[in-house]
Design a protein around this motif. Structure first.
Motif, PDB file in Angstrom:
ATOM      1  N   UNK A  91     -26.801  58.453  81.127  1.00 32.40           N
ATOM      2  CA  UNK A  91     -26.167  58.270  79.824  1.00 32.40           C
ATOM      3  C   UNK A  91     -25.617  56.857  79.695  1.00 32.40           C
ATOM      4  N   UNK A  92     -25.716  56.320  78.484  1.00 36.06           N
ATOM      5  CA  UNK A  92     -25.195  54.980  78.207  1.00 36.06           C
ATOM      6  C   UNK A  92     -24.336  55.027  76.952  1.00 36.06           C
ATOM      7  N   UNK A  93     -23.743  53.899  76.606  1.00 35.50           N
ATOM      8  CA  UNK A  93     -22.939  53.835  75.405  1.00 35.50           C
ATOM      9  C   UNK A  93     -21.754  54.773  75.465  1.00 35.50           C
ATOM     10  N   UNK A  94     -21.429  55.397  74.331  1.00 35.64           N
ATOM     11  CA  UNK A  94     -20.292  56.308  74.256  1.00 35.64           C
ATOM     12  C   UNK A  94     -20.473  57.499  75.183  1.00 35.64           C
ATOM     13  N   UNK A  95     -21.687  58.062  75.199  1.00 38.93           N
ATOM     14  CA  UNK A  95     -21.948  59.206  76.070  1.00 38.93           C
ATOM     15  C   UNK A  95     -21.744  58.828  77.538  1.00 38.93           C
ATOM     16  N   UNK A 387     -10.007  70.704  81.551  1.00 34.34           N
ATOM     17  CA  UNK A 387      -9.326  69.431  81.799  1.00 34.34           C
ATOM     18  C   UNK A 387     -10.209  68.244  81.438  1.00 34.34           C
ATOM     19  N   UNK A 388     -11.491  68.337  81.765  1.00 35.49           N
ATOM     20  CA  UNK A 388     -12.389  67.201  81.476  1.00 35.49           C
ATOM     21  C   UNK A 388     -12.713  67.098  79.990  1.00 35.49           C
ATOM     22  N   UNK A 389     -12.297  68.098  79.208  1.00 31.08           N
ATOM     23  CA  UNK A 389     -12.478  67.997  77.758  1.00 31.08           C
ATOM     24  C   UNK A 389     -11.749  66.799  77.170  1.00 31.08           C
ATOM     25  N   UNK A 390     -10.767  66.277  77.924  1.00 31.98           N
ATOM     26  CA  UNK A 390     -10.060  65.077  77.467  1.00 31.98           C
ATOM     27  C   UNK A 390     -10.990  63.885  77.314  1.00 31.98           C
ATOM     28  N   UNK A 391     -12.125  63.928  78.017  1.00 25.92           N
ATOM     29  CA  UNK A 391     -13.051  62.801  77.957  1.00 25.92           C
ATOM     30  C   UNK A 391     -13.627  62.596  76.570  1.00 25.92           C
ATOM     31  N   UNK A 392     -13.606  63.625  75.750  1.00 26.73           N
ATOM     32  CA  UNK A 392     -14.171  63.480  74.399  1.00 26.73           C
ATOM     33  C   UNK A 392     -13.353  62.516  73.534  1.00 26.73           C
ATOM     34  N   UNK A 393     -12.131  62.205  73.970  1.00 28.83           N
ATOM     35  CA  UNK A 393     -11.299  61.275  73.213  1.00 28.83           C
ATOM     36  C   UNK A 393     -11.623  59.820  73.530  1.00 28.83           C
ATOM     37  N   UNK A 394     -12.470  59.609  74.536  1.00 29.87           N
ATOM     38  CA  UNK A 394     -12.890  58.233  74.873  1.00 29.87           C
ATOM     39  C   UNK A 394     -13.745  57.689  73.744  1.00 29.87           C
ATOM     40  N   UNK A 395     -13.462  56.494  73.328  1.00 33.10           N
ATOM     41  CA  UNK A 395     -14.228  55.860  72.248  1.00 33.10           C
ATOM     42  C   UNK A 395     -14.664  54.459  72.662  1.00 33.10           C
TER      43      UNK A 395
END
Length: 395
Positions: A91-95, A387-395
């Motif tokens: 995966x690259x970019x935001x993903x 807990x890793x659901x917090x990663x979705x806030x990464x932009x």
């Protein structure tokens, strides 16, 4: 059906195999859960099984589990990193940033959980904090293909054990005991699973995870590679230990008198490191190049056989379902046995009667089988995913 999961990887759907082409779908990696379940049971054997020094068939089987099961566990950690960060195409970019954040969050949780379990007084050398550090150390490599990863795994296996030896001699090789906090020095150099000599397993696992594991040809080549590494590692150590004076020097270092069996066994003790000759040992916890090669060979062979067996023998899948269920929630199964050891007051590790080990295995299989009928993930795996659901806030 149990889903493939890991202490650091999400569940992966496993569709039915495609047999007319000789391949299974790329997502069909249920054999990895079988391998991980076997690794968990091997760690049970190392902790609550009979003492290998009792000899006989039981002692031999217990000795096989020592070190090699935890190496398999670390090897499969490489699959977890690849599954999280993109197995087919990284995966690259935001993903990519979110995937990396997931790995970091899981690593932080494992570091914290492993340290807490260690200082809580468990008599076991808890691997989880080390496991968390491995994820952080290999994360920069997640975009590499199987060739470069294999080359790095080989290079680190050849170089890092020698570096570890020099570092341990410099700082005095003050190996921590169970119950002591895993500080960074312990995690990197002096602990039971020092990163310098265990990271090669993880990188090797990443390299294998990048391959087309649905291909029977690839699986066959992996099996041959695993067998070859076993011969080079264990066989090379056996030859070295039969050179004049080598076995005696290692035996004296370990306080055992005779170090001949250290080409594969820990029963003679662990080398103190006061002689360079111990770098020729291949016993599972000797932290040497030959040990890493041999243990990596075992891990590759086990994974190749498990993958092939799950594809070729449908009935075995049914019979092995309880083991697969345990492998699908390996973090929960591992922590379960630590709490059970504390609850039962088991202090002599290893050294319990065989029926204690059988009880642990049956209890884990029963719980995992029942739980998997209602939930896709184990209890701790479910919490880890949240807990890793917090990663979705990464932009």
């Amino acid at each position: 059906m149990a889903q493939y999961t890991d202490v650091a990887a999400p569940a992966v759907h496993t569709p039915a195999p495609v047999r007319d082409s000789g391949k299974a779908p790329a997502g069909r990696l249920i054999g990895l859960d079988l391998a991980r379940g076997l690794a968990v049971f091997g760690m049970y054997a190392a902790h609550v099984g009979p003492d290998p020094e009792q000899g006989g068939v039981t002692g031999f089987l217990m000795e096989l589990a020592h070190g090699r099961s935890s190496a398999l566990f670390a090897f499969l950690a490489g699959f977890a990193v690849v599954l999280i960060t993109g197995r087919g195409v990284p995966k690259t970019g935001l993903a990519g940033r979110q995937a990396q954040a997931k790995v970091v969050i899981r690593a932080a949780i494992l570091l914290g959980l492993g340290t807490w379990l260690t200082v809580s007084g468990t008599p076991v050398d808890v691997i989880l904090a080390f496991y968390g550090l491995y994820f952080l150390l290999v994360l920069p490599l997640y975009r590499l293909g199987p060739g470069p990863l294999a080359a790095i795994a080989a290079g680190t296996a050849l170089v890092l054990p020698q570096v570890l030896y020099v570092v341990q001699q410099t700082i005095g090789d003050d190996v921590h005991a169970p119950g002591e906090a895993d500080g960074l020095v312990s995690l990197l150099f002096t602990g039971a699973y020092p990163a310098l000599s265990w990271v090669p397993f993880v990188i090797a696992g990443m390299a294998v995870a990048r391959l087309d594991l649905a291909s029977t040809v690839v699986r066959a080549r992996l099996a041959v590679t695993g067998a070859a590494l076993m011969v080079i590692g264990y066989g090379g150590s056996w030859l070295a230990l039969h050179l004049p004076g080598v076995a005696d020097a290692i035996g004296a270092s370990a306080g055992a008198g005779d170090g001949t069996s250290m080409w594969w066994s820990d029963t003679s003790g662990s080398p103190s490191g006061d002689t360079p000759a111990w770098l020729l040992a291949a016993s599972p916890h000797s932290e040497t190049t030959l040990s890493i090669l041999g243990n990596t060979g075992v891990a590759i062979l086990v994974v190749a056989v498990c993958l092939a067996a799950m594809d070729a023998l449908p009935r075995l899948h049914t019979l092995a379902r309880p083991i697969i269920a345990v492998g699908s929630m390996s973090l929960s199964a591992y922590v379960f046995h630590l709490f059970a050891i504390r609850f039962l007051g088991i202090e002599e590790l290893p050294g319990s009667p065989l029926h204690v080990l059988v009880g642990f295995i049956l209890a884990a299989m029963a719980f995992a089988t029942i739980w998997s009928r209602f939930q896709r993930r184990g209890p701790l795996e479910w919490l880890m995913t949240k807990a890793t659901g917090l990663a979705r806030h990464i932009r």
